[in-house]
Motif scaffolding. Structure first.
Motif, mmCIF file in Angstrom:
data_model
loop_
_atom_site.group_PDB
_atom_site.id
_atom_site.type_symbol
_atom_site.label_atom_id
_atom_site.label_comp_id
_atom_site.label_asym_id
_atom_site.label_seq_id
_atom_site.Cartn_x
_atom_site.Cartn_y
_atom_site.Cartn_z
ATOM 1 N N GLY A 12 -3.828 3.452 14.447
ATOM 2 C CA GLY A 12 -3.425 2.202 14.578
ATOM 3 C C GLY A 12 -1.835 2.004 14.049
ATOM 4 N N MET A 13 -1.271 2.648 12.930
ATOM 5 C CA MET A 13 -0.078 2.550 12.431
ATOM 6 C C MET A 13 0.823 3.600 13.214
ATOM 7 S SD MET A 13 -1.086 1.784 8.715
ATOM 8 C CE MET A 13 0.507 1.408 8.226
ATOM 9 N N GLY A 14 0.190 4.746 13.945
ATOM 10 C CA GLY A 14 1.044 5.734 14.661
ATOM 11 C C GLY A 14 1.740 6.601 13.545
ATOM 12 N N VAL A 15 0.830 7.117 12.568
ATOM 13 C CA VAL A 15 1.203 8.166 11.825
ATOM 14 C C VAL A 15 -0.003 9.101 11.421
ATOM 15 C CG1 VAL A 15 2.696 6.501 10.486
ATOM 16 C CG2 VAL A 15 0.250 6.794 9.658
ATOM 17 N N THR A 16 0.289 10.062 10.853
ATOM 18 C CA THR A 16 -0.806 11.230 10.875
ATOM 19 C C THR A 16 -1.605 10.945 9.662
ATOM 20 O OG1 THR A 16 0.335 12.463 8.732
ATOM 21 C CG2 THR A 16 1.047 12.803 11.282
ATOM 22 N N PRO A 17 -3.113 11.470 9.849
ATOM 23 C CA PRO A 17 -4.107 11.240 9.009
ATOM 24 C C PRO A 17 -3.669 11.428 7.409
ATOM 25 C CG PRO A 17 -4.901 12.015 11.111
ATOM 26 C CD PRO A 17 -3.405 11.993 10.995
ATOM 27 N N THR A 18 -2.993 12.470 7.400
ATOM 28 C CA THR A 18 -2.587 13.045 6.163
ATOM 29 C C THR A 18 -1.724 12.203 5.387
ATOM 30 O OG1 THR A 18 -2.622 15.638 7.073
ATOM 31 C CG2 THR A 18 -1.361 14.949 5.046
ATOM 32 N N ALA A 19 -0.650 11.561 6.098
ATOM 33 C CA ALA A 19 -0.031 10.514 5.518
ATOM 34 C C ALA A 19 -0.794 9.354 4.995
ATOM 35 C CB ALA A 19 1.231 10.185 6.156
ATOM 36 N N VAL A 20 -1.512 8.747 5.998
ATOM 37 C CA VAL A 20 -2.531 7.829 5.585
ATOM 38 C C VAL A 20 -3.463 8.053 4.444
ATOM 39 C CG1 VAL A 20 -4.300 6.267 6.089
ATOM 40 C CG2 VAL A 20 -2.413 6.712 7.807
ATOM 41 N N ASN A 21 -3.898 9.326 4.542
ATOM 42 C CA ASN A 21 -4.936 9.571 3.096
ATOM 43 C C ASN A 21 -4.093 9.636 1.813
ATOM 44 O OD1 ASN A 21 -7.499 9.955 4.279
ATOM 45 N ND2 ASN A 21 -6.820 11.801 5.344
ATOM 46 N N GLN A 22 -2.828 9.940 1.746
ATOM 47 C CA GLN A 22 -1.968 10.052 0.611
ATOM 48 C C GLN A 22 -2.039 8.510 -0.021
ATOM 49 O OE1 GLN A 22 1.691 11.875 1.537
ATOM 50 N NE2 GLN A 22 0.742 13.929 1.357
ATOM 51 N N HIS A 23 -1.551 7.755 0.946
ATOM 52 C CA HIS A 23 -1.515 6.399 0.528
ATOM 53 C C HIS A 23 -2.655 5.627 0.239
ATOM 54 C CE1 HIS A 23 2.622 6.512 1.693
ATOM 55 N NE2 HIS A 23 2.265 6.449 2.992
ATOM 56 N N LEU A 24 -3.961 6.008 0.853
ATOM 57 C CA LEU A 24 -5.130 5.498 0.534
ATOM 58 C C LEU A 24 -5.569 5.940 -0.977
ATOM 59 C CD1 LEU A 24 -7.090 5.885 3.847
ATOM 60 C CD2 LEU A 24 -6.196 3.557 2.809
ATOM 61 N N ARG A 25 -5.397 7.130 -1.178
ATOM 62 C CA ARG A 25 -5.670 7.658 -2.733
ATOM 63 C C ARG A 25 -5.071 6.899 -3.620
ATOM 64 N NH1 ARG A 25 -6.137 12.808 0.075
ATOM 65 N NH2 ARG A 25 -3.721 13.025 -0.512
ATOM 66 N N ALA A 26 -3.980 6.717 -3.312
ATOM 67 C CA ALA A 26 -2.838 6.035 -4.405
ATOM 68 C C ALA A 26 -3.350 4.293 -4.772
ATOM 69 C CB ALA A 26 -1.365 6.017 -4.009
ATOM 70 N N LEU A 27 -3.697 3.998 -3.418
ATOM 71 C CA LEU A 27 -4.030 2.480 -3.690
ATOM 72 C C LEU A 27 -5.522 2.586 -4.358
ATOM 73 C CD1 LEU A 27 -2.853 1.311 0.000
ATOM 74 C CD2 LEU A 27 -2.025 0.592 -2.220
ATOM 75 N N ARG A 28 -6.269 3.578 -3.953
ATOM 76 C CA ARG A 28 -7.745 3.674 -4.589
ATOM 77 C C ARG A 28 -7.542 3.634 -6.202
ATOM 78 N NH1 ARG A 28 -12.721 7.499 -3.280
ATOM 79 N NH2 ARG A 28 -14.346 6.426 -4.378
ATOM 80 N N ALA A 29 -6.847 4.537 -6.537
ATOM 81 C CA ALA A 29 -6.613 4.864 -7.949
ATOM 82 C C ALA A 29 -6.077 3.594 -8.739
ATOM 83 C CB ALA A 29 -5.572 6.064 -7.840
ATOM 84 N N ALA A 30 -5.318 2.709 -7.874
ATOM 85 C CA ALA A 30 -4.651 1.658 -8.532
ATOM 86 C C ALA A 30 -5.546 0.134 -8.516
ATOM 87 C CB ALA A 30 -3.400 1.085 -7.584
ATOM 88 N N GLY A 31 -6.961 0.719 -7.943
ATOM 89 C CA GLY A 31 -8.073 -0.261 -8.107
ATOM 90 C C GLY A 31 -7.848 -1.440 -6.816
ATOM 91 N N LEU A 32 -6.741 -1.034 -5.693
ATOM 92 C CA LEU A 32 -6.638 -1.918 -4.875
ATOM 93 C C LEU A 32 -7.605 -1.924 -3.588
ATOM 94 C CD1 LEU A 32 -2.871 -2.184 -5.015
ATOM 95 C CD2 LEU A 32 -4.366 -3.697 -5.935
ATOM 96 N N LEU A 33 -8.151 -0.741 -3.592
ATOM 97 C CA LEU A 33 -9.355 -0.124 -2.621
ATOM 98 C C LEU A 33 -10.575 0.210 -2.851
ATOM 99 C CD1 LEU A 33 -6.854 1.676 0.042
ATOM 100 C CD2 LEU A 33 -7.553 -0.736 0.137
#
Length: 323
Positions: free
Chosen positions: A274-295
């Motif tokens: 949906g965002m036109g980026v690689t799954p690797t890049a998305v996973n990095q952001h998802l891990r950071a957001l989850r670690a911050a308690g946002l996901l």
């Protein structure tokens, strides 16, 4: 009407998915012949109308019959999810004259109904040239977003087949498809009615340009079923508005945009497409957001779905609320 494929030998065990840029290009001509039947594509039809009118419209408009059929040689069975347009166009250009005549007759019914522009020794060359121009002028700029929807569908269907089995995957394509033992039944709205034996792999091809499902015009065609891709209604949607400046300044533009997009749970693969980026890049952001308690991450079979946490909802709400 019902089309039946008897899946014999390796056909039942070797169901595969493929994506075809040529299929999409040719079938998109349906939305130009009858825009009212494909309202989802009106934004694209309008946007590309001026460019289309500068092409060989005599040939392009003739490729769709009054019954909304296209000759089978224009929609060859794709070889993989990575099929390239230039490869398919080369295959089309090499179609034997006898096959062209047979497919045109099957599509238009009688010889006198075949448009004159599609007859003759030079017809295939002119068709290929017209389609190549149509691709470059009207389709290629939008192919990445079309391909993203198609590839996301293939990923989803593969997951369904692995988790729930072949019959459930077929049933999930549309209520017009059913696998009964070794027979695949496809109810079409085109009036096609025939039975064939699939000796080789059955190929399933997601498309944006069908109401539900379609099959080759002729029973002599290869074992292919084209079905409406999941998520096709989103293909011409604009990207979400940029994240609020303050929120983006804290989280970064990509992570703020991810939070905005996660209004509904989604997997990393779906988010990447949906965002036109690689799954690797998305996973990095998802891990950071989850670690911050946002996901919050929830496992769904073999995939993981992400959704906003209560903290993220509060953060987004405060970011857009007036002080």
């Amino acid at each position: 009407m019902v089309v039946r494929y008897e899946l014999t030998g390796t056909a039942l065990a070797d169901v595969r998915f493929a994506v075809s840029p040529l299929n999409e290009l040719v079938l998109s001509l349906r939305s130009r012949r009858d825009p009212g039947r494909y309202p989802l594509h009106l934004p694209w039809v309008r946007r590309t109308r001026a460019a289309f009118e500068q092409l060989d419209t005599e040939v392009l408009e003739a490729l769709v019959s009054p019954r909304n059929w296209v000759p089978d040689f224009l929609t060859p069975q794709p070889l993989s999810p990575l099929t390239r347009f230039d490869e398919e166009l080369a295959r089309l250009s090499a179609t034997p004259a006898a096959t062209v005549r047979q497919d045109l007759l099957a599509t238009y019914g009688t010889t006198d109904r075949i448009p004159g522009v599609l007859r003759g020794r030079e017809a295939v060359r002119r068709i290929a040239g017209a389609l190549d121009d149509y691709w470059r002028r009207c389709f290629a700029p939008d192919w990445p977003r079309v391909r993203a929807v198609l590839e996301a569908d293939v990923t989803y269907r593969g997951r369904q087949m692995a988790q729930h089995g072949l019959a459930a995957m077929f049933a999930g394509l549309t209520d017009r498809v059913r696998l009964d033992g070794g027979v695949l039944e496809v109810r079409t709205g085109s009036g096609s009615r025939w039975s064939g034996r699939a000796e080789q792999a059955m190929t399933l091809v997601p498309t944006l340009w069908t109401s539900a499902v379609c099959v080759p015009v002729s029973p002599d065609g290869l074992s292919t079923v084209l079905y409406l891709a999941r998520g096709s209604a989103t293909v011409w949607e604009s990207a979400p508005p940029p994240a609020d400046g303050a929120l983006a300044g804290v989280l970064g533009a990509h992570r703020a945009a991810l939070l905005q997009r996660l209004e509904a749970p989604a997997s990393s693969t779906e988010l990447a497409h949906g965002m036109g980026v690689t799954p690797t890049a998305v996973n990095q952001h998802l891990r950071a957001l989850r670690a911050a308690g946002l996901l919050v991450a929830v496992r769904d079979g073999r995939s993981v779905l992400y959704r906003r946490s209560d903290l993220a909802e509060a953060l987004l709400s405060s970011a857009v609320s007036p002080l």
